[in-house]
Every structure is written in C-alpha cells, then in structure tokens.
Design a protein around this motif. Structure first.
Motif, short mmCIF file in Angstrom:
data_model
loop_
_atom_site.label_atom_id
_atom_site.label_comp_id
_atom_site.label_asym_id
_atom_site.label_seq_id
_atom_site.Cartn_x
_atom_site.Cartn_y
_atom_site.Cartn_z
N ALA A 201 0.82 -1.21 0.00
CA ALA A 201 0.00 0.00 0.00
C ALA A 201 0.86 1.26 0.00
CB ALA A 201 -0.94 0.00 1.21
N THR A 202 1.93 1.29 0.78
CA THR A 202 2.78 2.48 0.81
C THR A 202 3.53 2.64 -0.50
OG1 THR A 202 4.49 1.23 1.98
CG2 THR A 202 3.05 2.61 3.32
N GLU A 203 3.93 1.52 -1.12
CA GLU A 203 4.56 1.61 -2.45
C GLU A 203 3.58 2.16 -3.47
OE1 GLU A 203 6.14 -2.21 -3.50
OE2 GLU A 203 7.53 -2.22 -1.81
N TRP A 204 2.32 1.68 -3.42
CA TRP A 204 1.30 2.14 -4.36
C TRP A 204 1.04 3.64 -4.16
CZ3 TRP A 204 -3.63 4.20 -3.59
CH2 TRP A 204 -4.36 4.39 -4.74
N LEU A 205 0.89 4.07 -2.91
CA LEU A 205 0.65 5.49 -2.66
C LEU A 205 1.83 6.35 -3.12
CD1 LEU A 205 -1.10 5.49 0.82
CD2 LEU A 205 -2.04 6.34 -1.32
N SER A 206 3.04 5.86 -2.91
CA SER A 206 4.23 6.61 -3.33
C SER A 206 4.33 6.71 -4.85
CB SER A 206 5.49 5.94 -2.80
OG SER A 206 5.50 5.98 -1.40
N SER A 207 3.75 5.76 -5.56
CA SER A 207 3.81 5.77 -7.02
C SER A 207 2.78 6.70 -7.66
CB SER A 207 3.61 4.35 -7.56
OG SER A 207 2.24 3.97 -7.46
N ARG A 208 1.85 7.22 -6.87
CA ARG A 208 0.83 8.11 -7.41
C ARG A 208 1.48 9.43 -7.81
NH1 ARG A 208 -1.59 4.87 -9.23
NH2 ARG A 208 -2.90 6.50 -10.03
N PRO A 209 0.98 10.06 -8.88
CA PRO A 209 1.57 11.34 -9.30
C PRO A 209 1.30 12.45 -8.29
CG PRO A 209 -0.39 10.82 -10.61
CD PRO A 209 -0.11 9.62 -9.74
N ALA A 210 2.18 13.40 -8.27
CA ALA A 210 2.01 14.56 -7.37
C ALA A 210 0.79 15.37 -7.82
CB ALA A 210 3.25 15.43 -7.40
N ALA A 211 0.14 15.99 -6.87
CA ALA A 211 -1.01 16.82 -7.18
C ALA A 211 -0.56 18.09 -7.91
CB ALA A 211 -1.75 17.21 -5.90
N ASP A 212 -1.33 18.46 -8.92
CA ASP A 212 -1.04 19.67 -9.68
C ASP A 212 -2.05 20.73 -9.23
OD1 ASP A 212 -0.10 21.50 -11.50
OD2 ASP A 212 -1.19 20.63 -13.19
N ILE A 213 -1.71 21.42 -8.16
CA ILE A 213 -2.62 22.40 -7.57
C ILE A 213 -2.14 23.79 -7.94
CG2 ILE A 213 -3.57 23.31 -5.41
CD1 ILE A 213 -3.08 20.49 -4.24
N ARG A 214 -3.04 24.55 -8.52
CA ARG A 214 -2.69 25.90 -8.95
C ARG A 214 -3.61 26.90 -8.25
NH1 ARG A 214 -2.29 24.52 -15.37
NH2 ARG A 214 -0.96 22.72 -15.05
N THR A 215 -3.05 28.03 -7.94
CA THR A 215 -3.87 29.07 -7.33
C THR A 215 -4.62 29.81 -8.43
OG1 THR A 215 -2.06 30.65 -7.40
CG2 THR A 215 -2.30 29.37 -5.39
N VAL A 216 -5.77 30.29 -8.09
CA VAL A 216 -6.60 31.01 -9.05
C VAL A 216 -6.65 32.46 -8.60
CG1 VAL A 216 -8.88 31.22 -10.06
CG2 VAL A 216 -7.96 28.95 -9.50
N ARG A 217 -6.30 33.35 -9.49
CA ARG A 217 -6.39 34.77 -9.16
C ARG A 217 -7.83 35.25 -9.34
NH1 ARG A 217 -1.45 38.05 -9.42
NH2 ARG A 217 0.25 36.58 -9.54
N ARG A 218 -8.28 35.94 -8.36
CA ARG A 218 -9.63 36.48 -8.44
C ARG A 218 -9.55 37.86 -9.08
NH1 ARG A 218 -13.47 34.22 -4.30
NH2 ARG A 218 -12.37 32.41 -3.50
N ALA A 219 -10.53 38.14 -9.87
CA ALA A 219 -10.60 39.44 -10.50
C ALA A 219 -10.92 40.49 -9.44
CB ALA A 219 -11.67 39.46 -11.59
N THR A 220 -10.23 41.59 -9.45
CA THR A 220 -10.50 42.65 -8.49
C THR A 220 -11.60 43.53 -9.06
OG1 THR A 220 -8.72 43.95 -9.46
CG2 THR A 220 -8.20 42.68 -7.49
N PRO A 221 -12.56 43.87 -8.24
CA PRO A 221 -13.70 44.68 -8.74
C PRO A 221 -13.31 46.12 -9.04
CG PRO A 221 -14.04 44.05 -6.42
CD PRO A 221 -12.74 43.48 -6.87
#
Length: 68
Positions: free
Chosen positions: A48-68
């Motif tokens: 299980a730990t080998e399987w979890l380690s083989s998962r790809p890294a998360a691609d998390i991006r921040t979203v810029r909010r439009a300023t009013p």
C-alpha cells in the motif's frame, strides 16, 4: 514502534484518508493487496505504501480572483 505489516480496512481508511468504497474498488482492481484472516480483511501495508508513493504529485494551482 515499527509500522504494522497489515492494517484493517477501518485502520487503513483513517491512515490513508481514502473511503471504504474506494479501498474496495482498489482491492478489486488489484491496485492494493490484502489477505483474509477469518472474516477480517487486512491490507498489506508494504504494498500500500509503495502504491501510494507511485501516485503522481497533485497539480494544484492558485486562481487569481478578478478585483472589482
């Protein structure tokens, strides 16, 4: 204390953050390995730990909010 070699489904849900349905899906697909001891299903933690380690890294991006 050394890491356990096997973990129950409930213990694995707490440890991994995965739900029971996803765990059984992964077991059925062969992604995770388990053994049966009586009525208990025990997850092979080394696999299980080998399987979890083989998962790809998360691609998390921040979203810029439009300023009013």
């Amino acid at each position: 204390m050394p890491a356990p070699k096997f973990m129950t489904i409930d213990g694995f849900t707490e440890w991994s953050g995965l739900g029971r349905t996803r765990i059984y899906y992964l077991l059925g697909g062969g992604d995770l390995k388990a053994i049966k001891v009586g009525r208990r299903t025990l997850i092979d933690m080394e696999h299980a730990t080998e399987w979890l380690s083989s998962r790809p890294a998360a691609d998390i991006r921040t979203v810029r909010r439009a300023t009013p």
